[in-house]
Scaffold this motif. Structure first.
Motif, PDB file in Angstrom:
ATOM      1  N   ARG A 161       0.995  -1.382  -0.077  1.00  0.00           N
ATOM      2  CA  ARG A 161       0.119  -0.166   0.020  1.00  0.00           C
ATOM      3  C   ARG A 161       0.911   1.249   0.048  1.00  0.00           C
ATOM      4  N   THR A 170       0.818   5.640  -0.794  1.00  0.00           N
ATOM      5  CA  THR A 170       0.214   6.951  -0.977  1.00  0.00           C
ATOM      6  C   THR A 170       0.804   7.529  -2.013  1.00  0.00           C
ATOM      7  N   GLN A 172      -3.380   0.613  -3.420  1.00  0.00           N
ATOM      8  CA  GLN A 172      -2.952  -0.980  -3.140  1.00  0.00           C
ATOM      9  C   GLN A 172      -2.459  -1.667  -4.243  1.00  0.00           C
ATOM     10  N   GLN A 193      -3.672   9.912  -2.509  1.00  0.00           N
ATOM     11  CA  GLN A 193      -4.540   8.793  -2.363  1.00  0.00           C
ATOM     12  C   GLN A 193      -3.920   7.600  -1.982  1.00  0.00           C
ATOM     13  N   SER A 194      -4.650   6.567  -1.064  1.00  0.00           N
ATOM     14  CA  SER A 194      -4.092   5.392  -0.981  1.00  0.00           C
ATOM     15  C   SER A 194      -4.557   4.526  -1.978  1.00  0.00           C
TER      16      SER A 194
END
Length: 111
Positions: free
Chosen positions: A28, A30, A37, A34-35
């Motif tokens: 994951r 950033t 994965q 935005q996060s």
């Protein structure tokens, strides 16, 4: 780690996503606030990636090829695009060279 690359619109900043040289992994990060994965897995037919944004899977089973954008469309919902780059030639990535020979790069935005 950041690197720069020339594009038709000028200079675009590319961000290197750290990967380990393992056959299956998930991380994951950033990016663009935005996060995101990312899952990467090696199969007999190549290296494949899946992408999630805020826990929603947006892409699955994307074949990873050298210097080929993986997302390709702003409508998918990711804030930018990803590509693999072979630092020693033009081979498609395999898990054993991830993070060293084969770099996963992110470019923010859409042009």
């Amino acid at each position: 780690m950041s690197t720069s690359s020339s594009s038709s619109g000028g200079t675009a900043d590319l961000v290197m996503i750290p990967l380990a040289s393992t056959a299956a992994q998930m991380l994951r990060v950033t990016l663009s606030g935005q996060s995101i994965q990312i899952a990467v897995r090696q199969r007999s037919t190549g290296l494949y990636a899946d992408f999630w944004l805020a826990n929603t899977r947006l892409l699955s089973g994307v074949l990873c090829q050298d210097r080929t954008w993986l997302v390709r469309d702003e409508a998918i919902g990711l804030p930018g695009d990803f590509t693999f780059a072979d630092t020693q030639g033009t081979q498609d990535p395999t898990y054993d060279g991830l993070g060293s020979r084969y770099l996963l790069l992110y470019r923010a935005g859409w042009t």
